[in-house]
Design a protein around this motif. Structure first.
Motif, PDB file in Angstrom:
ATOM      1  N   GLU A  38      -6.278  53.069  27.617  1.00 38.45           N
ATOM      2  CA  GLU A  38      -7.168  51.972  28.002  1.00 38.45           C
ATOM      3  C   GLU A  38      -8.421  51.949  27.137  1.00 38.45           C
ATOM      4  O   GLU A  38      -8.924  50.881  26.779  1.00 38.45           O
ATOM      5  N   ALA A  39      -8.938  53.130  26.806  1.00 38.10           N
ATOM      6  CA  ALA A  39     -10.116  53.199  25.940  1.00 38.10           C
ATOM      7  C   ALA A  39      -9.784  52.647  24.550  1.00 38.10           C
ATOM      8  O   ALA A  39     -10.567  51.890  23.967  1.00 38.10           O
ATOM      9  N   GLU A  40      -8.608  53.017  24.020  1.00 41.76           N
ATOM     10  CA  GLU A  40      -8.179  52.486  22.727  1.00 41.76           C
ATOM     11  C   GLU A  40      -7.980  50.977  22.807  1.00 41.76           C
ATOM     12  O   GLU A  40      -8.363  50.247  21.896  1.00 41.76           O
ATOM     13  N   LEU A  41      -7.388  50.521  23.905  1.00 43.78           N
ATOM     14  CA  LEU A  41      -7.147  49.090  24.107  1.00 43.78           C
ATOM     15  C   LEU A  41      -8.449  48.305  24.085  1.00 43.78           C
ATOM     16  O   LEU A  41      -8.538  47.252  23.452  1.00 43.78           O
ATOM     17  N   ALA A  42      -9.480  48.842  24.721  1.00 47.06           N
ATOM     18  CA  ALA A  42     -10.772  48.145  24.749  1.00 47.06           C
ATOM     19  C   ALA A  42     -11.348  48.006  23.342  1.00 47.06           C
ATOM     20  O   ALA A  42     -11.889  46.956  22.981  1.00 47.06           O
ATOM     21  N   VAL A  43     -11.227  49.040  22.535  1.00 45.78           N
ATOM     22  CA  VAL A  43     -11.737  48.997  21.161  1.00 45.78           C
ATOM     23  C   VAL A  43     -10.945  47.983  20.345  1.00 45.78           C
ATOM     24  O   VAL A  43     -11.520  47.155  19.625  1.00 45.78           O
ATOM     25  N   MET A  68      -0.691  46.060  18.361  1.00 48.38           N
ATOM     26  CA  MET A  68      -1.272  47.295  18.887  1.00 48.38           C
ATOM     27  C   MET A  68      -1.649  47.133  20.358  1.00 48.38           C
ATOM     28  O   MET A  68      -1.448  48.053  21.161  1.00 48.38           O
ATOM     29  N   VAL A  69      -2.186  45.970  20.725  1.00 54.29           N
ATOM     30  CA  VAL A  69      -2.550  45.703  22.120  1.00 54.29           C
ATOM     31  C   VAL A  69      -1.303  45.749  22.995  1.00 54.29           C
ATOM     32  O   VAL A  69      -1.305  46.364  24.066  1.00 54.29           O
ATOM     33  N   LYS A  70      -0.235  45.116  22.531  1.00 57.30           N
ATOM     34  CA  LYS A  70       1.013  45.100  23.298  1.00 57.30           C
ATOM     35  C   LYS A  70       1.525  46.525  23.498  1.00 57.30           C
ATOM     36  O   LYS A  70       1.938  46.897  24.609  1.00 57.30           O
ATOM     37  N   GLN A  71       1.492  47.332  22.449  1.00 62.81           N
ATOM     38  CA  GLN A  71       1.949  48.719  22.550  1.00 62.81           C
ATOM     39  C   GLN A  71       1.113  49.500  23.563  1.00 62.81           C
ATOM     40  O   GLN A  71       1.649  50.257  24.374  1.00 62.81           O
ATOM     41  N   ARG A  72      -0.210  49.311  23.515  1.00 62.88           N
ATOM     42  CA  ARG A  72      -1.087  50.035  24.437  1.00 62.88           C
ATOM     43  C   ARG A  72      -0.815  49.639  25.890  1.00 62.88           C
ATOM     44  O   ARG A  72      -0.781  50.469  26.778  1.00 62.88           O
ATOM     45  N   ARG A  73      -0.625  48.349  26.126  1.00 67.21           N
ATOM     46  CA  ARG A  73      -0.354  47.884  27.495  1.00 67.21           C
ATOM     47  C   ARG A  73       0.952  48.476  28.033  1.00 67.21           C
ATOM     48  O   ARG A  73       1.031  48.868  29.188  1.00 67.21           O
ATOM     49  N   GLU A  74       1.970  48.517  27.187  1.00 69.55           N
ATOM     50  CA  GLU A  74       3.243  49.108  27.602  1.00 69.55           C
ATOM     51  C   GLU A  74       3.071  50.593  27.887  1.00 69.55           C
ATOM     52  O   GLU A  74       3.620  51.108  28.863  1.00 69.55           O
ATOM     53  N   SER A  75       2.320  51.280  27.048  1.00 66.93           N
ATOM     54  CA  SER A  75       2.088  52.712  27.243  1.00 66.93           C
ATOM     55  C   SER A  75       1.331  52.978  28.532  1.00 66.93           C
ATOM     56  O   SER A  75       1.668  53.911  29.276  1.00 66.93           O
ATOM     57  N   ILE A  76       0.316  52.162  28.798  1.00 58.11           N
ATOM     58  CA  ILE A  76      -0.468  52.331  30.024  1.00 58.11           C
ATOM     59  C   ILE A  76       0.438  52.199  31.242  1.00 58.11           C
ATOM     60  O   ILE A  76       0.379  53.007  32.175  1.00 58.11           O
ATOM     61  N   GLU A  77       1.293  51.194  31.218  1.00 58.91           N
ATOM     62  CA  GLU A  77       2.217  50.969  32.335  1.00 58.91           C
ATOM     63  C   GLU A  77       3.147  52.173  32.521  1.00 58.91           C
ATOM     64  O   GLU A  77       3.359  52.641  33.646  1.00 58.91           O
ATOM     65  N   MET A  78       3.686  52.693  31.421  1.00 56.68           N
ATOM     66  CA  MET A  78       4.591  53.842  31.503  1.00 56.68           C
ATOM     67  C   MET A  78       3.867  55.095  31.981  1.00 56.68           C
ATOM     68  O   MET A  78       4.394  55.848  32.804  1.00 56.68           O
ATOM     69  N   PHE A  79       2.666  55.329  31.466  1.00 54.05           N
ATOM     70  CA  PHE A  79       1.915  56.506  31.895  1.00 54.05           C
ATOM     71  C   PHE A  79       1.574  56.443  33.378  1.00 54.05           C
ATOM     72  O   PHE A  79       1.641  57.442  34.081  1.00 54.05           O
ATOM     73  N   SER A  86       3.238  54.799  35.723  1.00 53.64           N
ATOM     74  CA  SER A  86       4.454  54.992  36.522  1.00 53.64           C
ATOM     75  C   SER A  86       4.900  56.455  36.498  1.00 53.64           C
ATOM     76  O   SER A  86       5.565  56.909  37.422  1.00 53.64           O
ATOM     77  N   GLY A  87       4.511  57.176  35.450  1.00 53.37           N
ATOM     78  CA  GLY A  87       4.841  58.600  35.350  1.00 53.37           C
ATOM     79  C   GLY A  87       3.776  59.510  35.940  1.00 53.37           C
ATOM     80  O   GLY A  87       3.906  60.732  35.868  1.00 53.37           O
ATOM     81  N   GLY A  88       2.718  58.936  36.502  1.00 57.71           N
ATOM     82  CA  GLY A  88       1.672  59.738  37.125  1.00 57.71           C
ATOM     83  C   GLY A  88       0.759  60.441  36.134  1.00 57.71           C
ATOM     84  O   GLY A  88       0.163  61.464  36.455  1.00 57.71           O
ATOM     85  N   ARG A  89       0.605  59.901  34.926  1.00 57.73           N
ATOM     86  CA  ARG A  89      -0.239  60.528  33.912  1.00 57.73           C
ATOM     87  C   ARG A  89      -1.490  59.684  33.696  1.00 57.73           C
ATOM     88  O   ARG A  89      -1.645  59.005  32.692  1.00 57.73           O
ATOM     89  N   GLU A  90      -2.385  59.710  34.667  1.00 62.14           N
ATOM     90  CA  GLU A  90      -3.603  58.892  34.630  1.00 62.14           C
ATOM     91  C   GLU A  90      -4.497  59.213  33.437  1.00 62.14           C
ATOM     92  O   GLU A  90      -5.126  58.323  32.880  1.00 62.14           O
ATOM     93  N   GLU A  91      -4.575  60.491  33.036  1.00 59.57           N
ATOM     94  CA  GLU A  91      -5.463  60.858  31.924  1.00 59.57           C
ATOM     95  C   GLU A  91      -4.993  60.225  30.617  1.00 59.57           C
ATOM     96  O   GLU A  91      -5.806  59.777  29.806  1.00 59.57           O
ATOM     97  N   LEU A  92      -3.683  60.143  30.420  1.00 61.00           N
ATOM     98  CA  LEU A  92      -3.163  59.497  29.218  1.00 61.00           C
ATOM     99  C   LEU A  92      -3.327  57.982  29.301  1.00 61.00           C
ATOM    100  O   LEU A  92      -3.608  57.328  28.292  1.00 61.00           O
ATOM    101  N   ALA A  93      -3.172  57.429  30.502  1.00 60.98           N
ATOM    102  CA  ALA A  93      -3.386  55.986  30.688  1.00 60.98           C
ATOM    103  C   ALA A  93      -4.839  55.633  30.392  1.00 60.98           C
ATOM    104  O   ALA A  93      -5.124  54.612  29.758  1.00 60.98           O
ATOM    105  N   ALA A  94      -5.775  56.486  30.827  1.00 63.31           N
ATOM    106  CA  ALA A  94      -7.196  56.236  30.576  1.00 63.31           C
ATOM    107  C   ALA A  94      -7.497  56.274  29.075  1.00 63.31           C
ATOM    108  O   ALA A  94      -8.275  55.456  28.567  1.00 63.31           O
ATOM    109  N   LYS A  95      -6.868  57.205  28.352  1.00 59.23           N
ATOM    110  CA  LYS A  95      -7.057  57.286  26.896  1.00 59.23           C
ATOM    111  C   LYS A  95      -6.549  56.010  26.224  1.00 59.23           C
ATOM    112  O   LYS A  95      -7.220  55.455  25.348  1.00 59.23           O
TER     113      LYS A  95
END
Length: 150
Positions: free
Chosen positions: A83-88, A59-70, A72-81
């Motif tokens: 990151e919050a899941e990743l922290a939990v 799950m951590v690996k998936q979140r990190r990949e998603s954050i990177e993609m978001f 690069s796509g300019g979707r900071e709000e989704l990256a922040a979401k």
């Protein structure tokens, strides 16, 4: 056990009204339930903490990949979401080995298996995952092993 910690975190998040943490904990529990269903037909089942840690690491690996993609796509709000899941999710994982400790473990395994070139990377990674898989980020370890053998 880690599974009980996750379940108690769900109750705490419900009582505190923390919707973001509750959503992340529910995602974890759903993934664990899926993994339990997969393991019903398995011939040998690892102990529960191993299953939980393995699932959380994926799950951590998936979140990190998603954050990177978001990002690069300019979707900071989704990256922040994410990151919050990743922290939990990371809050339930055992403490990770430091980079220096990881390098020392790699050097020890390298000497033990007689690895001399990048061709031996698979041998080193297999032993590293077997011994330290729950406390090492294997994607980062891969780069360290390659550097040590290169």
């Amino acid at each position: 056990m880690i599974r009980e910690q996750v379940k108690s975190a769900q109750v705490e998040a419900m009582k505190a009204g923390d919707k973001e943490k509750l959503a992340a904990v529910r995602l974890i529990l759903a993934k664990l339930k899926d993994r339990d269903i997969e393991l019903r037909t398995a011939t040998s089942v690892p102990d529960d903490d191993t299953v939980v840690v393995d699932t959380l690491q994926k799950m951590v690996k998936q979140r990190r990949e998603s954050i990177e993609m978001f990002r690069s796509g300019g979707r900071e709000e989704l990256a922040a979401k994410e990151e919050a899941e990743l922290a939990v999710i990371e809050s339930f994982l055992p403490a990770q080995m430091s980079e220096d400790d990881t390098r020392a473990a790699i050097e020890g395994i390298k000497a033990e298996v007689g690895a001399t070139s990048v061709k031996d990377m698979g041998k080193v990674m297999a032993v590293l995952k077997e011994r330290h898989g729950s406390v090492i980020d294997m994607s980062k370890a891969s780069g360290l092993v390659k550097a040590a053998l290169g």
